[in-house]
Design an enzyme around this catalytic site. Structure first.
Site, PDB file in Angstrom:
ATOM      1  N   ARG A 246       0.853  -1.190   0.000  1.00  0.00           N
ATOM      2  CA  ARG A 246       0.000   0.000   0.000  1.00  0.00           C
ATOM      3  C   ARG A 246       0.885   1.235   0.000  1.00  0.00           C
ATOM      4  NH1 ARG A 246      -2.362  -3.813   3.355  1.00  0.00           N
ATOM      5  NH2 ARG A 246      -4.451  -4.466   2.678  1.00  0.00           N
ATOM      6  N   LYS A 271      -3.798  -2.249   7.207  1.00  0.00           N
ATOM      7  CA  LYS A 271      -5.204  -2.640   7.216  1.00  0.00           C
ATOM      8  C   LYS A 271      -5.487  -3.748   8.228  1.00  0.00           C
ATOM      9  CE  LYS A 271      -6.881   0.014   3.931  1.00  0.00           C
ATOM     10  NZ  LYS A 271      -7.946   1.001   4.173  1.00  0.00           N
ATOM     11  N   HIS A 334      -1.468   3.656  -5.918  1.00  0.00           N
ATOM     12  CA  HIS A 334      -2.166   2.440  -5.484  1.00  0.00           C
ATOM     13  C   HIS A 334      -2.353   1.474  -6.647  1.00  0.00           C
ATOM     14  CE1 HIS A 334      -5.113  -0.073  -3.368  1.00  0.00           C
ATOM     15  NE2 HIS A 334      -4.708   0.532  -2.264  1.00  0.00           N
ATOM     16  N   ARG A 337      -0.594  -2.076  -7.093  1.00  0.00           N
ATOM     17  CA  ARG A 337      -1.142  -3.292  -6.488  1.00  0.00           C
ATOM     18  C   ARG A 337      -2.061  -4.020  -7.474  1.00  0.00           C
ATOM     19  NH1 ARG A 337      -0.858  -4.039  -1.159  1.00  0.00           N
ATOM     20  NH2 ARG A 337      -3.028  -4.658  -0.793  1.00  0.00           N
ATOM     21  N   HIS A 361      -3.743  -8.967   2.220  1.00  0.00           N
ATOM     22  CA  HIS A 361      -5.173  -8.861   2.413  1.00  0.00           C
ATOM     23  C   HIS A 361      -5.564  -9.693   3.622  1.00  0.00           C
ATOM     24  CE1 HIS A 361      -6.115  -7.616  -2.012  1.00  0.00           C
ATOM     25  NE2 HIS A 361      -5.732  -6.612  -1.256  1.00  0.00           N
ATOM     26  N   TYR A 371      -1.187 -16.929  12.215  1.00  0.00           N
ATOM     27  CA  TYR A 371      -0.628 -18.174  11.696  1.00  0.00           C
ATOM     28  C   TYR A 371      -0.250 -18.033  10.225  1.00  0.00           C
ATOM     29  CZ  TYR A 371      -0.622 -22.955   9.868  1.00  0.00           C
ATOM     30  OH  TYR A 371      -0.280 -24.120   9.230  1.00  0.00           O
TER      31      TYR A 371
END
Length: 407
Positions: A246, A271, A334, A337, A361, A371
Site C-alpha cells: 500500500r 489494514k 495504489h 497493487r 489482504h 498463523y
C-alpha cells in the site's frame, strides 16, 4: 395568605445608591438590593429545612419587576412541593455547564485524541479535518446527549448536496463512532446513526486507476527510469511496482524493518494490523542499497522535506503526473497493487491465494492472520523474483512469452 406587593417600577428605577448596600422590599421574601456602585440585584429570601436562604433572581432592569415577581412565585411553588429553589437552580446550572462541556465537538475531539494513536498520521488528519469542515459547523455545539437522527441527517444531507456522497458516508461513520464513545462515557444513551440506514445515496464504487496492459506497463517503467526529480522520489517510484505494498506503507518504510542481507522487509500491515513479510527481489535490494548512503542514517527510508516525516502521497502522484500520467484516470500509486495482482495471475500464473497473501489482504479462517503471515513463503519468494524479472522484460520492450502455470 397572599402577600401584598409594595414596590413600583419607578421607585426602583429612580433609587440612588448609598454608602452601604440598600434593600427595597416587595413582599413575600422578594427584594431588590442596591449596591454602593449602583448595581440592582433581585433576591428572594426563604426558609428551607429550618434554615434561612437567599436565591438570586437576576439584575434589574434586565429582569423587570414583573419578571422578578414571576420568579418569586415559581420559587414559592417549589417550596410548597418540598423542593429547595436554590438547589434546583444549582442543578440546572450544573446541567447547562455539563451540556456545554459535553457538546458534540468537545466529545469528538476527545474521541479523536484517544483513537489517533492507532491510526496513520494521514488517516488521523483526514478524520479530524472532515469533522471540522462538515460536521462541527452544524452539530458541534449540540450537547452530545441531544444528538438525534434528524440532526445528523441534516448534516449529511448538506454534504450530499455538493455531490460528496462518499464523504457523507464517512462522516456518518465518524459521527457513529463518536456517539458510541459518548455512550461508553455515560454522556449519551444511544447512537442515532443506525436509524439512518438507507437514508443516504449509495456510494458509486470505482477502482483505483491502474495500468495493466503489458505494453503500457513497459512504457510506464521506462518513464519512471527517466524521472529527473528527487533521488528519493525516484527510488520510491522504482520500488513501488517491485513490492506492490500500500502507498502509505511504502512511504512509511523504516530501515530498521529491512534486512538487505536476507532480502526481507517486515512491517505491520496498515489494514490488518498484523506483521507482514515482503521478500525483496534482487532488483529491490539494489534500489535500497543505492539509496542507503543517502537516507540510511535516518529512521525513514523515504524522508520528506519536513523533518521526521515521510514523503507524501501527493509527492509521488505528482511525480507520475509530471511524466504525463493522469492519476485519476490512468495510473495512481495504489495502481501498482492492481497491476501486480492482475499480471502475476494472468502472465505468471501464480495461485490467487499466494498473490493475496503477498498483498497483505485479510486472511479468513479459524487460525487467523497470526498463523498465516508466513504461509506460502517459498512460493512468494519465487513469485517476487519472477515478477521483478518480468517487469525488467516489459521495461526492455521484449517479446513476452507466457510462462507455464507455476507449480
Amino acid at each position: 395568605m397572599r402577600h401584598k406587593d409594595k414596590l413600583a417600577d419607578t421607585a426602583i428605577r429612580n433609587a440612588k445608591p448609598a454608602d452601604k448596600p440598600m434593600r427595597m422590599f416587595d413582599g413575600g421574601g422578594l427584594y431588590v438590593e442596591i449596591s454602593p456602585a449602583g448595581g440592582k440585584l433581585w433576591r428572594f429570601k426563604y426558609r428551607f429545612g429550618g434554615k434561612e436562604k437567599l436565591l438570586s433572581l437576576g439584575a434589574y432592569p434586565a429582569v423587570s419587576l414583573k419578571d422578578a415577581r414571576e420568579r418569586r412565585e415559581e420559587a414559592r411553588k417549589m417550596l410548597a412541593n418540598g423542593k429547595d429553589p436554590g438547589a434546583v437552580k444549582q442543578a440546572q446550572k450544573a446541567a447547562i455547564k455539563a451540556a456545554a462541556e459535553n457538546n458534540f465537538e468537545a466529545v469528538a475531539r476527545e474521541w479523536h485524541s484517544v483513537r489517533k494513536s492507532g491510526w496513520s498520521e494521514s488517516h488521523s488528519c483526514k478524520v479530524i479535518a472532515r469533522l471540522g469542515k462538515d460536521v462541527f459547523p452544524m452539530l458541534g455545539g449540540v450537547p452530545v446527549s441531544e444528538v438525534n437522527a434528524p440532526k445528523v441527517l441534516a448534516v449529511l444531507r448538506k454534504i450530499e448536496a455538493r455531490g460528496a456522497i462518499e464523504t457523507a458516508h464517512k462522516a456518518k461513520e465518524s459521527i457513529s463512532m463518536v456517539m458510541r464513545y459518548a455512550i461508553a462515557k455515560g454522556l449519551a444513551e444511544r447512537d442515532p446513526c443506525p436509524d439512518l440506514r438507507g437514508a443516504l445515496k449509495p456510494v458509486q464504487t470505482k477502482n483505483m486507476a491502474a495500468i495493466i496492459d503489458r505494453v503500457k506497463v513497459g512504457e510506464l517503467l521506462r518513464a519512471m527510469d527517466q524521472y529527473s526529480g528527487s533521488v528519493i522520489v525516484r527510488a520510491a517510484l522504482a520500488l513501488a511496482p517491485l513490492v506492490f505494498v500500500r502507498p502509505g506503507e511504502l512511504r512509511a518504510a523504516r530501515w530498521a524493518d529491512i534486512d538487505l542481507d536476507c532480502a526481507e522487509w517486515r512491517y505491520t500491515a496498515s489494514k490488518t494490523k498484523t506483521r507482514h513479510l515482503v521478500p525483496l527481489a534482487r532488483q529491490a535490494v539494489e534500489i535500497l542499497r543505492n539509496l542507503q548512503p543517502l537516507t540510511g542514517g535516518a529512521e525513514l527510508v523515504f524522508p520528506g522535506e519536513r523533518h521526521g516525516r515521510a514523503i507524501s502521497d501527493m509527492t509521488l502522484n505528482r511525480a507520475l503526473q509530471s511524466m504525463g500520467y493522469n492519476t485519476q484516470t490512468e495510473h495512481t500509486m495504489h495502481g501498482f497493487r492492481a497491476m501486480a495482482r492482475t499480471l502475476i495471475a494472468e502472465e505468471l500464473h501464480f495461485p490467487p491465494e499466494v498473490i493475496e497473501h503477498q498483498l497483505a489482504h485479510k486472511v479468513s479462517g479459524p487460525l487467523g492472520p497470526a498463523y498465516d503471515r508466513t504461509k506460502f513463503l517459498p512460493q512468494r519468494k519465487k513469485m517476487m523474483r519472477e515478477w521483478a524479472d518480468y517487469l525488467d522484460t516489459l521495461k526492455r520492450g521484449a517479446e513476452i512469452i507466457p510462462l507455464p502455470k507455476a507449480g
